[in-house]
Write an enzyme that holds these catalytic residues in place. Structure first.
Site, PDB file in Angstrom:
ATOM      1  N   ASP A  25       0.721  -1.258   0.043  1.00  0.00           N
ATOM      2  CA  ASP A  25      -0.013   0.023  -0.106  1.00  0.00           C
ATOM      3  C   ASP A  25       0.818   1.311   0.070  1.00  0.00           C
ATOM      4  OD1 ASP A  25      -2.256   1.572  -0.017  1.00  0.00           O
ATOM      5  OD2 ASP A  25      -2.661   1.259   2.082  1.00  0.00           O
ATOM      6  N   GLU A  99      -5.988   4.965  -9.298  1.00  0.00           N
ATOM      7  CA  GLU A  99      -7.223   5.218  -8.876  1.00  0.00           C
ATOM      8  C   GLU A  99      -7.795   6.527  -9.719  1.00  0.00           C
ATOM      9  OE1 GLU A  99      -9.822   6.288  -4.836  1.00  0.00           O
ATOM     10  OE2 GLU A  99      -7.659   5.417  -4.841  1.00  0.00           O
ATOM     11  N   LYS A 135      -9.028   1.865  -9.759  1.00  0.00           N
ATOM     12  CA  LYS A 135      -9.897   1.920  -8.512  1.00  0.00           C
ATOM     13  C   LYS A 135     -10.949   3.018  -8.647  1.00  0.00           C
ATOM     14  CE  LYS A 135      -7.484   2.026  -4.714  1.00  0.00           C
ATOM     15  NZ  LYS A 135      -6.399   2.191  -3.732  1.00  0.00           N
ATOM     16  N   THR A 159     -13.169   0.696  -3.988  1.00  0.00           N
ATOM     17  CA  THR A 159     -12.272   1.191  -2.868  1.00  0.00           C
ATOM     18  C   THR A 159     -13.063   1.973  -1.998  1.00  0.00           C
ATOM     19  OG1 THR A 159     -10.246   2.130  -1.835  1.00  0.00           O
ATOM     20  CG2 THR A 159     -11.408   3.321  -3.957  1.00  0.00           C
ATOM     21  N   PHE A 181     -12.240  -1.407   3.910  1.00  0.00           N
ATOM     22  CA  PHE A 181     -11.379  -0.934   4.932  1.00  0.00           C
ATOM     23  C   PHE A 181     -11.375  -1.359   6.183  1.00  0.00           C
ATOM     24  CE2 PHE A 181      -9.892   3.192   2.552  1.00  0.00           C
ATOM     25  CZ  PHE A 181      -9.822   2.512   1.648  1.00  0.00           C
TER      26      PHE A 181
END
Length: 321
Positions: A25, A99, A135, A159, A181
């Protein structure tokens, strides 16, 4: 890979790699080289951080040239993001997640156009769409955009996902991967309840991903579950066996330094339970009725949007120098 047994290896990171696909990440090339993950994932916050690392100074100089040639800040941000992603494809064997601008999260047509543009930029850099995950925030519009993109062979990573309904809608849309998450859910519950800490098996973030994992496996959904947003190595360990886990360099380092035994926590085959397709009304009400999920989704979008704007300002400063 057979996660049916307790993993055995020298350290917990290597044990985890034996039962779960480990994803970095970060956009920090040196950290990725050090911990050798299968995939890596980025977001606007990580791109902003990466852009300020010494290793990307040459790329920032190149961005100065793009701006001087008259390209818009948004176009330069896309090019910069893709160039960072391109570098990452050179050092991980698997996928790189990129993203779409979070400011477009409620505009399906704009999401589609930007996603296709990012894929085209990657192809110009010699990277095929088979290496990239697009994303998209887990809004109704983001998930519907993923449905269309998946039909075009563009794989998507949904996400900012905080509840089961977002997860189900994503799987029913055929999304390749979801990123539920953990830490942000835990943060919300700590603040809202005044709880200073949770035992890991009682951690609301850990419980949320376990619930999604069990639901997906029992219903035969093939969408990959990638736990994200970890606050501690204990949270990571509590999800050992999950399809994938995306982990910060700090926590990767903690796992690599721990030679204890890692217990596999998740290991289920695919079932065949059936359920109705979740509707737009059900989806939207789930976010309205679940204070945590609604608040964290919109907060996450605001945060990513703010970091995109910060990156734009950083580039504008470069342009003036």
């Amino acid at each position: 890979m057979n996660p049916s047994q307790t993993a055995v290896a020298t350290d917990k990171l290597e044990q985890l790699k034996a039962v779960t696909v480990v994803v970095a990440d970060t956009g920090d090339i040196e950290a990725i080289k050090k911990y050798e993950p299968q995939d890596c994932t980025t977001n606007p916050s990580l791109i902003l951080k990466a852009a300020q690392l010494e290793g990307y100074s040459g790329l920032m100089d190149e961005a100065r040239g793009w701006l001087k040639s008259g390209e818009s800040v948004d176009d330069v941000i896309d090019k910069l993001t893709v160039r960072v992603g391109t570098e990452l494809t050179k050092i991980v064997p698997g996928n790189v997640s990129t993203e779409v601008d979070a400011r477009l999260s409620f505009d399906q047509d704009a999401l589609l156009a930007r996603a296709r543009h990012l894929i085209a930029l990657y192809e110009e850099n010699g990277v095929g769409k088979d290496r990239i995950l697009i994303k998209l925030a887990a809004t109704w519009e983001g998930i519907e955009a993923a449905r269309i993109l998946e039909g075009e062979g563009i794989r998507c990573n949904i996400t900012l996902l905080f509840n089961l309904e977002q997860a189900i809608a994503s799987a029913q849309a055929g999304a390749y991967l979801i990123s539920p998450f953990v830490g942000r859910i835990t943060d919300w519950y700590k603040k809202s309840t005044g709880t200073q800490d949770y035992a890991v098996d009682e951690d609301p973030g850990v419980q949320s991903v376990r619930e999604i994992y069990h639901h997906f496996k029992s219903h035969g959904y093939k969408t990959i579950i990638m736990g994200a947003s970890f606050r501690s190595a204990a949270q990571v360990e509590a999800l050992a066996g999950c399809d994938r886990l995306t982990i910060s360099p700090q926590l990767l380092g903690e796992l690599a330094a721990d030679n204890g035994k890692l217990e596999v926590k998740l290991n289920e085959g695919l079932g065949s339970e059936k359920e109705e397709k979740i509707t737009e009304a059900q989806f939207r009400y789930s976010l309205a009725s679940n204070a945590m999920a609604g608040e964290k989704l919109y907060e996450g979008i605001r945060g990513f949007a703010a970091d995109t704007e910060k990156l734009g300002k950083l580039l504008a400063e470069v342009k003036q120098n």
